[in-house]
Each structure stands twice: as structure tokens, then as C-alpha cells.
Motif scaffolding. Structure first.
Motif, PDB file in Angstrom:
ATOM      1  N   THR A   1     -25.229   7.160  13.187  1.00  0.00           N
ATOM      2  CA  THR A   1     -25.301   7.355  14.639  1.00  0.00           C
ATOM      3  C   THR A   1     -26.711   7.440  15.196  1.00  0.00           C
ATOM      4  O   THR A   1     -26.892   7.381  16.416  1.00  0.00           O
ATOM      5  CB  THR A   1     -24.610   8.680  15.045  1.00  0.00           C
ATOM      6  OG1 THR A   1     -25.381   9.763  14.477  1.00  0.00           O
ATOM      7  CG2 THR A   1     -23.192   8.747  14.545  1.00  0.00           C
TER       8      THR A   1
ATOM      9  N   LEU B   1     -28.213  10.103  15.327  1.00  0.00           N
ATOM     10  CA  LEU B   1     -28.348  11.490  15.780  1.00  0.00           C
ATOM     11  C   LEU B   1     -29.208  12.284  14.799  1.00  0.00           C
ATOM     12  O   LEU B   1     -29.088  12.131  13.585  1.00  0.00           O
ATOM     13  CB  LEU B   1     -26.973  12.159  15.887  1.00  0.00           C
ATOM     14  CG  LEU B   1     -26.063  11.674  17.018  1.00  0.00           C
ATOM     15  CD1 LEU B   1     -24.663  12.247  16.845  1.00  0.00           C
ATOM     16  CD2 LEU B   1     -26.637  12.071  18.369  1.00  0.00           C
TER      17      LEU B   1
ATOM     18  N   HIS C   1     -26.053  12.378  24.137  1.00  0.00           N
ATOM     19  CA  HIS C   1     -26.272  11.678  22.874  1.00  0.00           C
ATOM     20  C   HIS C   1     -25.740  10.254  22.837  1.00  0.00           C
ATOM     21  O   HIS C   1     -26.005   9.531  21.907  1.00  0.00           O
ATOM     22  CB  HIS C   1     -25.630  12.469  21.731  1.00  0.00           C
ATOM     23  CG  HIS C   1     -26.337  13.758  21.450  1.00  0.00           C
ATOM     24  ND1 HIS C   1     -27.619  13.796  20.969  1.00  0.00           N
ATOM     25  CD2 HIS C   1     -25.946  15.045  21.589  1.00  0.00           C
ATOM     26  CE1 HIS C   1     -27.994  15.058  20.813  1.00  0.00           C
ATOM     27  NE2 HIS C   1     -26.999  15.839  21.183  1.00  0.00           N
TER      28      HIS C   1
ATOM     29  N   ASN D   1     -26.988  10.838  10.583  1.00  0.00           N
ATOM     30  CA  ASN D   1     -28.119  10.100  11.131  1.00  0.00           C
ATOM     31  C   ASN D   1     -27.998   8.608  10.849  1.00  0.00           C
ATOM     32  O   ASN D   1     -28.257   7.766  11.707  1.00  0.00           O
ATOM     33  CB  ASN D   1     -29.435  10.649  10.566  1.00  0.00           C
ATOM     34  CG  ASN D   1     -30.637   9.876  11.074  1.00  0.00           C
ATOM     35  OD1 ASN D   1     -31.140   8.977  10.407  1.00  0.00           O
ATOM     36  ND2 ASN D   1     -31.063  10.187  12.290  1.00  0.00           N
TER      37      ASN D   1
ATOM     38  N   ILE E   1     -21.277  18.292  19.809  1.00  0.00           N
ATOM     39  CA  ILE E   1     -22.406  17.711  20.527  1.00  0.00           C
ATOM     40  C   ILE E   1     -21.998  17.339  21.953  1.00  0.00           C
ATOM     41  O   ILE E   1     -20.814  17.197  22.266  1.00  0.00           O
ATOM     42  CB  ILE E   1     -23.011  16.471  19.815  1.00  0.00           C
ATOM     43  CG1 ILE E   1     -22.081  15.261  19.916  1.00  0.00           C
ATOM     44  CG2 ILE E   1     -23.307  16.761  18.343  1.00  0.00           C
ATOM     45  CD1 ILE E   1     -22.749  13.988  19.418  1.00  0.00           C
TER      46      ILE E   1
ATOM     47  N   ILE F   1     -28.867  17.748  14.302  1.00  0.00           N
ATOM     48  CA  ILE F   1     -27.577  18.277  14.741  1.00  0.00           C
ATOM     49  C   ILE F   1     -27.178  19.387  13.769  1.00  0.00           C
ATOM     50  O   ILE F   1     -27.127  19.170  12.562  1.00  0.00           O
ATOM     51  CB  ILE F   1     -26.498  17.174  14.749  1.00  0.00           C
ATOM     52  CG1 ILE F   1     -26.884  16.033  15.684  1.00  0.00           C
ATOM     53  CG2 ILE F   1     -25.129  17.751  15.119  1.00  0.00           C
ATOM     54  CD1 ILE F   1     -26.914  16.383  17.139  1.00  0.00           C
TER      55      ILE F   1
END
Lengths: 229, 229
Positions: free
Chosen positions: B68, B70, B106, B65, B101, B73
Motif C-alpha cells: 500500500t 503506507l 491515506h 508498506n 487508519i 502505521i
């Protein structure tokens, strides 16, 4: 990498060893009675802390040797267990390893003063910490492994009958297998050598003995196959 | 467990994240340019040290996280790397995680100030430490996984053609597959729903679109099958 590291964040690292064995009573696992606190007197996997000078694999081999006298046992890394509350005293992460060994070949080597004992996987006692979870995970891995790698070289005597091999697979998979179907699938893997020699104890006519073709067996370890039993 | 633990034996624990993605150019992996010493400026997996208050999985999610943006995940633990000399500065053990992913879904979320970049797995740069070994291991695991679990839900768009699914498997396995044979084997897994809708860009007649039957797909994740492509 020191820029984002705090000494408060230090955690302990240990290894735990899951040792599978097989004999005429089925699939077993080697446990020890823990001789220090916490949880003294409870059944446990064989474990110990990592030394700075060794790899995790090196630590697992050292720990196994210390508790059992066993040497040169090939162990495979299973998983790193890291739940925050898994050890009630210290913040410890444990990396579990598993190995398959032949009980008959190795039993005399087991050091007795640590109270190591073989347990049927169907009659496992309650273990300390998350060790039951580790064992359950290792059994799943072993089952999974039968579908992609040969199993048995480390668990069976040098010469064995087809019935013994069948019973090993049945013990690992925890289900009955159709004998004819099993023989045909195992033969198609081409890892067995049929000997001109019979085990006369198992039946009146006797049962042919087999050995693993070590070269072909090892090649299949590297190049997984797909076996649907 | 303090009875056999020395403070000298303290080692650092980190996590590294291997993020696979797939687009029309094939299978890719997400790397970052390292912005601190040692090895500053070199390509690297996304990594960081474990905090005492989190599990390894929690650390992997936090690190991903941070680099990125993201979130949520699902990552799977791959292996703990512990060779004594793997990190030239500190004695560090790293537990690698991998995730799959969808690049399109994303890409906009990727934080740009860390210089994250997608690389084709066939054109990987030299990475720091043992990160190339980690990636090679993760690719082997992903290949192995295709023979026992469904793959694709996280990597393909919601609706996809049979050709896209074939190309995904070809990219993962790094080999050409016979299309008719592939379709028949994939259909026998019973995880696809054929839509009454066509992708008209791929050919003049158009190609039927498919979706995964999420319920059946998830059931197969739990109950491995055996797929021999």
C-alpha cells in the motif's frame, strides 16, 4: 506462497504456558526449574517446540501435560513473542498461553521430577529469556478480563464464601475492594447460587457458601459484560 | 533448546494485516487481489513471510508498506492462527495484525498495481484460507475495544462532529445508539475538545466541531476505562 520464501528465513516456533492458581495465600504461578542448556537450573515457564502435526493450542496442552500431568486444561492464547534476540541461541518465536487452575484440585497431579513449583506473583524469581515479560503481560490480561468476563470458576473450590471470592478479585487486581460494593456488583451479574449451607470455620456465626451457576457463568463468558470494580 | 527439535517439524511463519478504515459509508476493510498461486485472483488480506532478521510486528509493517505504500502505521497483534490444514500447500502459521487508519488521509498513498480495494465490512467477499475468520475475530476485538479504550483518533478526520463520532461507534458496534446517552457517556470520558467552529454542511444551524485531546486520549489508551454503550 513459496515465491517469496527463503530457507534462510526459517525460525523455530515454541509455546510457553503461564499457569495461574489461587489458594489462601493469594494468586500464584507455576514454574519449573529448567533442566537443559542454555540457562539450565534457572526458573522458567513450561515450554516446548511446536510439532508440524499439531496446532499451537495442541502444543500448549501437550507441553503442560508433559511437565505436570495436567489434562484437559483450557488455555487461552496470550501473545506471540518475536523479538529477534529474545532467545540467545536460536531464532525462536514463542506463543504464550495462559490458564487458570484450582491449586487444591490439581496439586497431587503435578509431576515432581521436573521440579515444578508454585510462586506467589508478588515473589516471582528472575525467569529465563523474556518469560518475566510474558508473565507481566498475562497478569495484565487477567486483570483486564475481570472487567468483562467472570473469573473464579477455575480458581476457587466448588463451594466458596463471599470473602473467598472477594479475596480472589483483590489478589488479581492487587488492590483492596469495598466489601459491600463488591457484593452488590457481583450479585448484579447473576452468576452465583447462594447455598443453604455455611462455612463454620471462617467466623462464629458462619458464612454462607456459594456456587457458580455454571450455565449463567458460561453464557457470560460468551457475552461479555462490563464490570467496574 | 535443540534437544527436542526435529527439522521435520519446521513450519512456515507469515503475517496477515487487517486494515480498518472509516468514511461516510461506514466501516471498511482493505483487501487485495492475490497475484500468485494458490488461490490466485481471489481476495485476500495483505500477507507475507517473516524474515529471520525482523520481529512479527516489523514484518507486518513491511508487508503493509509493500502493498500500500503506507508507512508508520501502528498495528496491534490479534492472534496466531495455526490449524494444521489452514494453508492447503504449506504448513504455515500466520500471526494476524490489525490497524485503524483514516481512509481520506491515506487513500492517495495506496499503490494501485496490487489491486487493493476497500470493502464495507457488511459486504465482504469470500477470502482465501481462514482470512474471513481472521476478519471476524478482528471485528470482535475492535468492538470489545470500544468498551475499554478510546476509538476514533485514527479513523476520523482531525475535526469532526458529534454525529460523525456517533456514526463511527454505531458502525463498529453494528447497532443504533441513543444520541443523548452517547454524548453524555463520551463527554464523561473527558477526551474531547469542543471547538469554537461549526461544520455548516451538516445542518442549517451547523454542528460544532470537536477534536480529540491527544494527551488525554493517549492516557486513556494506557489506563483502560469501562464504557457501557
Amino acid at each position: 506462497m513459496l515465491n517469496n520464501y527463503n530457507t534462510e528465513d526459517k525460525v523455530l516456533l515454541s509455546v510457553d504456558c503461564i499457569i495461574f492458581g489461587f489458594d489462601n495465600e493469594g494468586l500464584k504461578i507455576l514454574l519449573i526449574k529448567r533442566d537443559f542448556e542454555p540457562e539450565k537450573g534457572k526458573w522458567s515457564l513450561m515450554g516446548g517446540f511446536l510439532k508440524k502435526s499439531e496446532s499451537l493450542n495442541g502444543a500448549a496442552i501437550r507441553v503442560l501435560n508433559r511437565y505436570t500431568g495436567l489434562q484437559d486444561i483450557y488455555m487461552e492464547q496470550l501473545y506471540a513473542y518475536s523479538e529477534v534476540d529474545r532467545d540467545p541461541v536460536d531464532r525462536t518465536i514463542s506463543v504464550a498461553f495462559y490458564a487458570l487452575i484450582n491449586i487444591e484440585n490439581h496439586n497431587t497431579a503435578l509431576i515432581q521430577d521436573h521440579e515444578a513449583e508454585w510462586f506467589s506473583i508478588s515473589k516471582m524469581p528472575k525467569l529465563i529469556f523474556d518469560h518475566n515479560e510474558m508473565v507481566a503481560h498475562a497478569i495484565r490480561r487477567l486483570r483486564y478480563r475481570t472487567s468483562t468476563k467472570p473469573v473464579g470458576f477455575e480458581l476457587l473450590p466448588e463451594k466458596f464464601t463471599m470473602r473467598q471470592l472477594l479475596e480472589l478479585y483483590e489478589a488479581i487486581l492487587d488492590k483492596e475492594l469495598d466489601k459491600r460494593n463488591f457484593i452488590s456488583k457481583i450479585n448484579s451479574l447473576d452468576i452465583l447460587v447462594k447455598l443453604n449451607e455455611k462455612d463454620m470455620l471462617s467466623s462464629r456465626k458462619g458464612s454462607y457458601l456459594y456456587m457458580f451457576d455454571k450455565e449463567k457463568y458460561d453464557a457470560k463468558l460468551l457475552n461479555h459484560f462490563v464490570l467496574n470494580l
